[in-house]
Design a protein around this motif. Sequence first.
Motif, mmCIF file in Angstrom:
data_model
loop_
_atom_site.group_PDB
_atom_site.id
_atom_site.type_symbol
_atom_site.label_atom_id
_atom_site.label_comp_id
_atom_site.label_asym_id
_atom_site.label_seq_id
_atom_site.Cartn_x
_atom_site.Cartn_y
_atom_site.Cartn_z
ATOM 1 N N GLU A 170 0.863 -1.177 0.000
ATOM 2 C CA GLU A 170 0.000 0.000 0.000
ATOM 3 C C GLU A 170 0.903 1.233 0.000
ATOM 4 N N ALA A 171 0.679 2.138 -0.942
ATOM 5 C CA ALA A 171 1.413 3.403 -0.992
ATOM 6 C C ALA A 171 0.404 4.524 -0.785
ATOM 7 N N LEU A 172 0.550 5.268 0.317
ATOM 8 C CA LEU A 172 -0.451 6.260 0.710
ATOM 9 C C LEU A 172 0.150 7.656 0.777
ATOM 10 N N SER A 203 -4.041 -12.262 -9.416
ATOM 11 C CA SER A 203 -4.088 -11.230 -8.370
ATOM 12 C C SER A 203 -4.388 -9.887 -9.021
ATOM 13 N N GLY A 204 -4.467 -8.855 -8.195
ATOM 14 C CA GLY A 204 -4.734 -7.533 -8.739
ATOM 15 C C GLY A 204 -4.737 -6.468 -7.665
ATOM 16 N N GLY A 205 -5.084 -5.266 -8.087
ATOM 17 C CA GLY A 205 -5.116 -4.153 -7.147
ATOM 18 C C GLY A 205 -5.599 -2.904 -7.833
ATOM 19 N N GLY A 206 -5.278 -1.749 -7.244
ATOM 20 C CA GLY A 206 -5.717 -0.502 -7.841
ATOM 21 C C GLY A 206 -5.557 0.679 -6.897
ATOM 22 N N ARG A 207 -6.024 1.826 -7.385
ATOM 23 C CA ARG A 207 -5.966 3.065 -6.603
ATOM 24 C C ARG A 207 -7.262 3.225 -5.814
ATOM 25 N N TYR A 208 -7.145 3.804 -4.615
ATOM 26 C CA TYR A 208 -8.321 3.966 -3.744
ATOM 27 C C TYR A 208 -8.264 5.325 -3.041
ATOM 28 N N ASP A 240 -8.745 12.906 4.210
ATOM 29 C CA ASP A 240 -8.635 12.200 2.933
ATOM 30 C C ASP A 240 -7.207 12.196 2.410
ATOM 31 N N GLN A 241 -6.701 11.009 2.121
ATOM 32 C CA GLN A 241 -5.374 10.813 1.556
ATOM 33 C C GLN A 241 -5.487 9.775 0.441
ATOM 34 N N PRO A 242 -4.819 10.009 -0.700
ATOM 35 C CA PRO A 242 -4.888 9.027 -1.797
ATOM 36 C C PRO A 242 -4.043 7.798 -1.495
ATOM 37 N N GLY A 243 -4.365 6.698 -2.150
ATOM 38 C CA GLY A 243 -3.597 5.467 -1.959
ATOM 39 C C GLY A 243 -3.695 4.559 -3.166
ATOM 40 N N VAL A 244 -2.735 3.640 -3.264
ATOM 41 C CA VAL A 244 -2.742 2.650 -4.345
ATOM 42 C C VAL A 244 -2.015 1.408 -3.828
#
Length: 415
Positions: free
Chosen positions: A130-132, A279-284, A295-299
């Motif tokens: 997780e990169a926030l 597998s997978g993932g995304g931005r949130y 609020d802080q962005p993350g991916v």
Amino acid sequence: MSIQKPKGTQDLLPGVVEKWQYIEEKARDICARFNYKEIRSPIFEHTELFQRGVGETTDIVEKEMYTFQDKGDRSMSLRPEGTAGVVRAYVENKLYGEPDIAKLYYIGPMFRYEQPQAGRYRQFHQFGIEALGSTDPSLDAEVIAMGYLFYKELGLKGVRVEINSVGNPAVRAVYREKLQEFFAPVKDQLCKDCQSRYDRNPMRILDCKKDQHFGVGAPSILDYLDEECSVHFGKVQQHLTAMGIVYEINPRMVRGLDYYTHTAFEYKCAGIGAIDTISGGGRYNGLVAQIGGDDQPGVGFGLGLERVLLVLEAQGVEIPAGRPLDAYLIGMGEQAEAEVTKLLFQLRSSGLTAEKDYQSRKMKGQMKSADRMKARYVAILGDDELAKGVISLKNMANGEQEEVELGRLADVLKR
């Protein structure tokens, strides 16, 4: 009748667990190279965390969570995925106050009550990152590249990357109406779950295994992206191309969790029957606020380790079976055995792997044991050797034998 393990779980025994350790070490090594730090969060959390974070319309929350009332009558759930707990820890421990973005990774068990099948267990294990703290599209590309590199360095062949943009809340509000218009004529023919999703989250219908055919010809979300989303998605593609990572755009990809915004991605690879998504993932970008923080962005992504092992096995990729034994010590006679115990501790203290017999077996039985353990050397100490202050050292690869001073055994083995 003996007690057996619960359905959908597994015992990872010696001989197998070493493969897990190898994969986990590969994950840790890649994270170190990309400057991600490990985080360990609880394996159970307040149920509300997953209802808010994962999404109440997801199969995970609706059907698959292990939820229980604790002794204080609070609703708790075993974690079904890793992101929500990491984001909760990020908020609670005010990691957003640090001058740099938070780049975190986790490795550990997750729990979902579902029918066990190839690569799926009720207790399964994930490696996730997780990169926030940044909306930079190059961070999306970095996260995608990390997962790709992980698979590549393990030796998996034929791994493909598929990407999509699932837009932002404003885009999805428009797209939601378009999907409802599209599915309205067949609403009554949809499965029970999708009839419920029609009102709450029609994008999830595209992800349904039963109703795939009804989604043929459905409008593409890419046609409704606003300028912000289009620019972001275009830059993610540019960064992936710059890194030499081949990808395909899949406009039907939604992923199984409600918190994604902008970039969504999956890794595909043949090897688990009809299922090719590994597998997978995304931005949130809205998840931190949803969980109660500023609020802080993350991916990020989450990779199932069981699936990794299945595909590695299907492709015939050999995984190192752990560190071999440096020496197996044999003592012949009471005094020699006492000395072997001392020598064994000295070897282990100097960083070598060493073992001896604990079952009073004869020489032949001990030699067989050393062979089974793939010992590089067998060191044999009898009363005659003890009197001379030496030990007989046999190289198990070529059968060569030499006498070594007792005090030099560790140095010789290291050399």
